[in-house]
Design a protein around this motif. Sequence first.
Motif, PDB file in Angstrom:
ATOM      1  N   GLY A   1       0.842  -1.192   0.000  1.00 38.38           N
ATOM      2  CA  GLY A   1       0.000   0.000   0.000  1.00 38.38           C
ATOM      3  C   GLY A   1       0.879   1.244   0.000  1.00 38.38           C
ATOM      4  N   PRO A   2       0.248   2.387  -0.213  1.00 43.37           N
ATOM      5  CA  PRO A   2       1.031   3.628  -0.234  1.00 43.37           C
ATOM      6  C   PRO A   2       1.635   3.926   1.140  1.00 43.37           C
ATOM      7  N   THR A   3       2.826   4.479   1.168  1.00 38.48           N
ATOM      8  CA  THR A   3       3.434   4.833   2.453  1.00 38.48           C
ATOM      9  C   THR A   3       3.359   6.318   2.721  1.00 38.48           C
ATOM     10  N   HIS A   4       3.089   7.079   1.710  1.00 38.92           N
ATOM     11  CA  HIS A   4       2.740   8.474   1.985  1.00 38.92           C
ATOM     12  C   HIS A   4       2.104   9.058   0.744  1.00 38.92           C
ATOM     13  N   SER A   5       1.398  10.136   0.950  1.00 33.95           N
ATOM     14  CA  SER A   5       0.774  10.814  -0.168  1.00 33.95           C
ATOM     15  C   SER A   5       0.723  12.274   0.220  1.00 33.95           C
ATOM     16  N   THR A   6       1.541  13.037  -0.438  1.00 35.26           N
ATOM     17  CA  THR A   6       1.642  14.448  -0.058  1.00 35.26           C
ATOM     18  C   THR A   6       0.284  15.120  -0.150  1.00 35.26           C
ATOM     19  N   PHE A   7      -0.451  14.789  -1.199  1.00 33.40           N
ATOM     20  CA  PHE A   7      -1.741  15.432  -1.371  1.00 33.40           C
ATOM     21  C   PHE A   7      -2.661  15.107  -0.199  1.00 33.40           C
ATOM     22  N   LEU A   8      -2.774  13.788   0.077  1.00 32.45           N
ATOM     23  CA  LEU A   8      -3.695  13.388   1.149  1.00 32.45           C
ATOM     24  C   LEU A   8      -3.298  14.010   2.468  1.00 32.45           C
ATOM     25  N   GLU A   9      -2.002  13.944   2.778  1.00 29.99           N
ATOM     26  CA  GLU A   9      -1.575  14.453   4.072  1.00 29.99           C
ATOM     27  C   GLU A   9      -1.781  15.948   4.164  1.00 29.99           C
ATOM     28  N   PHE A  10      -1.533  16.644   3.053  1.00 29.25           N
ATOM     29  CA  PHE A  10      -1.807  18.081   3.042  1.00 29.25           C
ATOM     30  C   PHE A  10      -3.300  18.324   3.230  1.00 29.25           C
ATOM     31  N   PHE A  11      -4.086  17.491   2.561  1.00 31.24           N
ATOM     32  CA  PHE A  11      -5.533  17.628   2.618  1.00 31.24           C
ATOM     33  C   PHE A  11      -6.032  17.524   4.051  1.00 31.24           C
ATOM     34  N   TRP A  12      -5.601  16.465   4.743  1.00 33.75           N
ATOM     35  CA  TRP A  12      -6.153  16.342   6.095  1.00 33.75           C
ATOM     36  C   TRP A  12      -5.374  17.118   7.138  1.00 33.75           C
ATOM     37  N   THR A  13      -4.434  17.934   6.707  1.00 33.73           N
ATOM     38  CA  THR A  13      -3.905  18.963   7.595  1.00 33.73           C
ATOM     39  C   THR A  13      -4.661  20.261   7.354  1.00 33.73           C
ATOM     40  N   ALA A  14      -4.894  20.543   6.067  1.00 35.17           N
ATOM     41  CA  ALA A  14      -5.450  21.858   5.725  1.00 35.17           C
ATOM     42  C   ALA A  14      -6.929  21.963   6.088  1.00 35.17           C
ATOM     43  N   VAL A  15      -7.692  20.905   5.826  1.00 33.53           N
ATOM     44  CA  VAL A  15      -9.137  20.997   6.072  1.00 33.53           C
ATOM     45  C   VAL A  15      -9.438  21.251   7.547  1.00 33.53           C
ATOM     46  N   PRO A  16      -8.860  20.463   8.464  1.00 34.11           N
ATOM     47  CA  PRO A  16      -9.121  20.791   9.864  1.00 34.11           C
ATOM     48  C   PRO A  16      -8.616  22.172  10.259  1.00 34.11           C
ATOM     49  N   THR A  17      -7.520  22.610   9.643  1.00 36.91           N
ATOM     50  CA  THR A  17      -7.005  23.935  10.000  1.00 36.91           C
ATOM     51  C   THR A  17      -8.028  25.015   9.658  1.00 36.91           C
ATOM     52  N   LEU A  18      -8.574  24.926   8.444  1.00 39.86           N
ATOM     53  CA  LEU A  18      -9.600  25.906   8.070  1.00 39.86           C
ATOM     54  C   LEU A  18     -10.795  25.802   9.004  1.00 39.86           C
ATOM     55  N   MET A  19     -11.138  24.564   9.314  1.00 41.07           N
ATOM     56  CA  MET A  19     -12.300  24.322  10.160  1.00 41.07           C
ATOM     57  C   MET A  19     -12.140  24.990  11.524  1.00 41.07           C
ATOM     58  N   ILE A  20     -10.933  24.894  12.080  1.00 36.54           N
ATOM     59  CA  ILE A  20     -10.787  25.416  13.440  1.00 36.54           C
ATOM     60  C   ILE A  20     -10.877  26.934  13.462  1.00 36.54           C
ATOM     61  N   PHE A  21     -10.431  27.587  12.392  1.00 34.44           N
ATOM     62  CA  PHE A  21     -10.586  29.040  12.362  1.00 34.44           C
ATOM     63  C   PHE A  21     -12.063  29.390  12.421  1.00 34.44           C
ATOM     64  N   PHE A  22     -12.826  28.665  11.631  1.00 37.79           N
ATOM     65  CA  PHE A  22     -14.257  28.890  11.573  1.00 37.79           C
ATOM     66  C   PHE A  22     -14.893  28.681  12.948  1.00 37.79           C
ATOM     67  N   ILE A  23     -14.562  27.539  13.577  1.00 37.70           N
ATOM     68  CA  ILE A  23     -15.170  27.245  14.875  1.00 37.70           C
ATOM     69  C   ILE A  23     -14.723  28.258  15.917  1.00 37.70           C
ATOM     70  N   PHE A  24     -13.445  28.634  15.842  1.00 38.49           N
ATOM     71  CA  PHE A  24     -12.961  29.595  16.826  1.00 38.49           C
ATOM     72  C   PHE A  24     -13.753  30.899  16.748  1.00 38.49           C
ATOM     73  N   VAL A  25     -13.977  31.362  15.526  1.00 38.93           N
ATOM     74  CA  VAL A  25     -14.677  32.640  15.375  1.00 38.93           C
ATOM     75  C   VAL A  25     -16.085  32.548  15.956  1.00 38.93           C
ATOM     76  N   ILE A  26     -16.763  31.459  15.661  1.00 43.17           N
ATOM     77  CA  ILE A  26     -18.109  31.288  16.233  1.00 43.17           C
ATOM     78  C   ILE A  26     -18.058  31.331  17.748  1.00 43.17           C
ATOM     79  N   GLY A  27     -17.111  30.575  18.302  1.00 42.21           N
ATOM     80  CA  GLY A  27     -17.013  30.507  19.755  1.00 42.21           C
ATOM     81  C   GLY A  27     -16.646  31.844  20.356  1.00 42.21           C
ATOM     82  N   PHE A  28     -15.752  32.566  19.675  1.00 36.53           N
ATOM     83  CA  PHE A  28     -15.273  33.826  20.220  1.00 36.53           C
ATOM     84  C   PHE A  28     -16.377  34.883  20.206  1.00 36.53           C
ATOM     85  N   VAL A  29     -17.081  34.963  19.080  1.00 41.65           N
ATOM     86  CA  VAL A  29     -18.169  35.935  18.982  1.00 41.65           C
ATOM     87  C   VAL A  29     -19.198  35.668  20.080  1.00 41.65           C
ATOM     88  N   GLY A  30     -19.557  34.400  20.233  1.00 39.72           N
ATOM     89  CA  GLY A  30     -20.531  34.053  21.268  1.00 39.72           C
ATOM     90  C   GLY A  30     -20.015  34.391  22.651  1.00 39.72           C
TER      91      GLY A  30
END
Lengths: 223, 307, 573, 198
Positions: B62-91
């Motif tokens: 099987g694959p031992t690494h995939s730059t795209f995939l690893e970037f993908f599941w680093t970047a998506v949660p990162t964007l997500m947390i900014f979004f969640i943080f803003v909601i939480g902070f405003v509230g």
Amino acid sequence: MSNTIDHEGNPYVAHHFVDMDQQHESAKLGVWLFLFTEILLFSGLFCAYAVFHSLYPEMFLEANKLLSWKMGAFNTFILITSSMTMALAIREIQLDRKKNCVWLLVLTVILAGGFLVVKYFEYTSKISHGLLPGKFFNPAPEYAELLKDTENPQVFMSIYFFSTGLHGIHVVLGMVWLGWMAIRTANDAFSSKYYAPIEMGGLYWHVVDLIWIFLFPLLYLIG
Amino acid sequence: MNFNMLLMSLLPKQASTGAAESDFAFWVVFWICVFFGLIIIPATIYFAIRYRKKGKPGLTNGPTHSTFLEFFWTAVPTLMIFFIFVIGFVGFMDFYVAPSDAEEIRVTGRQWSWTFSYANGSVEYSELTVPIGRPIKLVMSSEDVIHSVYIPVFRVKMDTVPNRYSSLWFEATEIGSYDLYCTEYCGDAHSRMVTKVNVVSEEDYQKFLKDNQGEKSGEQLYTLRGCVACHSLDGSPKIGPSWKGIYGTERPLANGSSVIADDNYIKQSIIDPNSQVVKGYPAAMPAYVDMPEEEINAIIDFMKELK
Amino acid sequence: MSTEKNYLNHPKGLLSWLITVDHKRIAILYTIVVLFFFFVGGVYASLIRLELAFPNTMIDGGTPALGGATVAETEGMYFDDKTYNKIFTMHGIVMVFLVIIPATPAILGNFLLPILLGAKDVAFPRLNLASWYVYMLGAGVALTSLIAGGVDTGWTFYTPFSTLSKSVEVAGIQFSPVIAITLGAFILGFSSIFTGINFIVTIHKMRPPGMTWFKLPLFLWGMYATSLIQVLATPVLGVTLGLLILEKVTGAGIFDPALGGDPILFQHFFWFYSHPAVYIMILPAFAVISEMVAVHSHRNIFGYKLIGFSSVAIALLGSLVWGHHMFVSGQSEWLGAIFSFLTFFIGIPSGIKVFNWLATMYKGEIKLNTSMFYVIAFLINFAIGGLTGIFLGTLVIDINLHDTYFVVAHFHYVMMGSGLFAFFGGMHHWWPKIFGKMYNEIVGILGCLVIFVGFNITFLSQFYLGLQGMPRRYHDYSGFGPEEIFSRFHGFSSVGTLIMAIGFVIIALNWLHSLFAGKKAPSNPWGGLTLEWATTSPPPTHNFHKDPEYIHGPYDYDKILPENIAQKPADKE
Amino acid sequence: MSTEDKHSKDPFHPHVMPLWVYFGVYFALLVLTAVTVGVTKLPTHAIFGEMTHTVDVIIAMAVATVKATLVLLIFMHLLFDNKLYSLLFSGCMFFVVLFITFSMLDTHSRGFVDEIREYTISAEGKRTGMKDWRKNAEAYEAEHGGEKKAHAEAEMIVEGTEESSVTGKDAEKILADEVKSEEGEKPSDKTQETKPAK
């Protein structure tokens, strides 16, 4: 793999190390890590100092006049000198001049003792004036007058006693270790091939000095 | 019960303007978490079954690494947390900054009761009574250890710290009686440091303020001053002895002597409780040094009635 | 019993164990005490659940005896609130300081770290033994508090509650249980520091030639990150507890507000250590899972570097977020916002790890044995524990959920559902290597399933309780709130605990059976490629009969067939 | 660093420095100590005025840092040793700084948001809904522009009170009085409100 390599005939190398270099480096890294824990231990007191300094700036300004900065400065001088003798002791053993090394170690211990003697006089003076931490704080009238407009001066005395006390304990431990090193050096236990324990003691002693370098101005000078 | 109602029943009912905002943030995070949970958990189980191998395993490639995939599941949660943080902070800011016209009610916590004082301290009560549709700011402090005011239906919570003031605010939207908990562990009777929040109409609120002005009866003081946390009225021992039938009886003391529970003894026990502790009970009572004479008398009268 | 010499049977005698400097024997010593304390902490947990399962049977006060514990004749067992408070405090202290923090590093770490490096021992073997004795001393000192009737401060020792607690007279001496237990925790910190120093130095200085940082087994990356936190954060706990003791003795006025101090400062001090401590608990679990998932999937680990780096990233980020325990404590609201922001970043490396493990399972050849079941259980529990952490990191939601059962459930999912599940999985994974005996796979799987089911029943119910507003550390919930919901779900939770207890009994019996009647384990029962599988089971005193050769990476399952490994020269004695 | 490059090195070779380095550092340390004492104990008020204390603190800390660096680099051989030690030491100092900074940040900015609100009570009066802190912040920004908040804080609260016309009084005093009157009776005499202690 290299575990089976002969220990180059050096009897100081423990069974699980490959050679002297590895053992020396390991011990040194270990001591550095230990020193980090010491620094972080003191950082709690520095943090308490910083927070209370910002909470009661006027109090600190007044309360630091309770301490004798002359004694503090003299102690700084003693400790810096001992730090240098310590560094020189290591240099001497590196050059295989064991006798010089022993004398410098003894001198370091004597200076440390001098530090504690000065500290003793400082402490007794504070105690006799009732300048004690926390609930034991009961200043003599002239000090009570000085502190009458300040909030919670007992906190300053707490921080003073705790940080210098903890530092004092470290000085005592350093004296014990360095004294032991002096005896072992005199008994020919070390040479330029193997002097790790002295070097470790030296690193420790310099950290004790480092902490005092910060404690002195914070407690005695700027308040 | 349909699915939607089942979901909604996860949270208690909303009774303040802020509750909806808090719950909005909750549901946003909830669905994000459900989304990720539904990726991770089924995938784990699916892979374990799909790639199960009995017998000796061979070479796997099987694959031992995939730059795209690893970037993908680093970047998506990162964007997500900014979004969640803003909601939480405003509230958080909405919850933190009280409106300028909020009515202030002062809250004092102690082991183990609350006192709420209204209208500059002229009215004190052991339950929180607030008018509906008006922002209320609680200015809180504690007499001994850290407590925390928590009103689940309003979604508000704040610690009360001794020698400092903390605050929270809310605007109630539904008339009713709700729970107020202490949520910072504060000792023996922590779980009994519970009281009520009564949301009432404006008229009832004014009536409440009027009714509770002036002197308090011993019975009111019993709850208001926190006696209720440690002393029962029905004869059962709590942290302290029950008050039932206590007046005029002989009390064995911890030091071996005994004393008659008369007016003097009771007054002494309020002002300096640890001087004469009854045998078998801890010396745990706080000293009510500042309690006015008339309140002490009212309490003594109340105890006399509890024959 | 075989007659070959290994570390377990040579040399013999109790004394040889008590003065041993062999890292493997020290690991066994730790195993014994940690499992004992796990039992003790488990008993405390069961008592908590027992009490909460039958709320209305509590009668206030009761007749004080045995430090307050009484047995009701009316409706089964109960505790008065003082006793209950002591029980949950002791549960927290025992589980945190005596079980989870030492469990994986001191047992599996101690045993495996030098072997994985092909070394004969850790860098400072005597320091290693000292750490065990310091641990025992700390545990002993902490438990003396029980003589004085126990501590009821909660494991967090928040001031001013802890400084107000009174001392009791024991045999004519004034004795403060709070001082005893903080002193005990202070001493335990040194044990943790010693282990940390040892591991860092060993990994830095004792790697065999050819084993560069990026060829280390991931277990070592996890251990390295753990050790960094142990060394850098534990001293702050030391100074915190030291100051707390001094505060109690001298009334210093640093933490006690009545004397001019700041109780919130104490919380900063405390959480500066105790939040990173959470990562001391979970990073070793990551380390263990990384090994197990690769070995039992027979797959080269997916995204090696990212897993390694994310461990170190978690160690560093984990030190930046302690304030999220204090969102409603009255700390500065700006600081709260900063801490909330930083808190979310922890989620990224954790998420990366989970996805990488999943990708490792993809296209693997998975053996569904006990260890793999633990991996799956871990992944599910950690997903739930990690995702519910997002709720608590979000400021406005945390205002509502802080100090409720939601928090309790969340951190149990992380510490127990992830940390301890990984530990038990690791114990199964390396059991043949440690003791040289195989255990029964079917019973092992059964044990895992039972504790997994019990665990989830226990703590999923608590999520719901928390959402409904049930505050934590409540002894009694009769007479307020949605009482029937509280009592029903506390009931579920207690039933779950019972199931879990049964599961642990199954595991214990399986282990005991294996020790006394298990089949002899081969050197490499799972077909692993890391160095510990290249020596005999159990290993000889100096770990290897012949120095192992570092010829392939730790996860080269795509290059080397497992059966070839079993025939490596080192294995033939 | 790691053992792999060991075999290319000499077996064990300590680094020896010439004597003058040690004495040089020693005298530098003594001179720097004298500088600290001088700056803090001499009557420098004439030069720095109100800033004296702040200047003292900054100079004393800067000098102490220089001294510490000298000891670290020379006496403790960090300069000549493996860079690993320097790296780890920086990591350790990072932790110390982090710990102290965050704790200080907290005590310095407690109640900060409240102060924004205090200001807008007198400026706007009415709130408009849940979102009103953002309006407040905007109003605050509009009023004070780029001014630094720390300085504005003291003024804005004073302006918001009736005592704002009182002149010649220390701003801190007014602030303290204002807080007292606002908070009503305090729970105890020793009450310490961290906010106005600036």
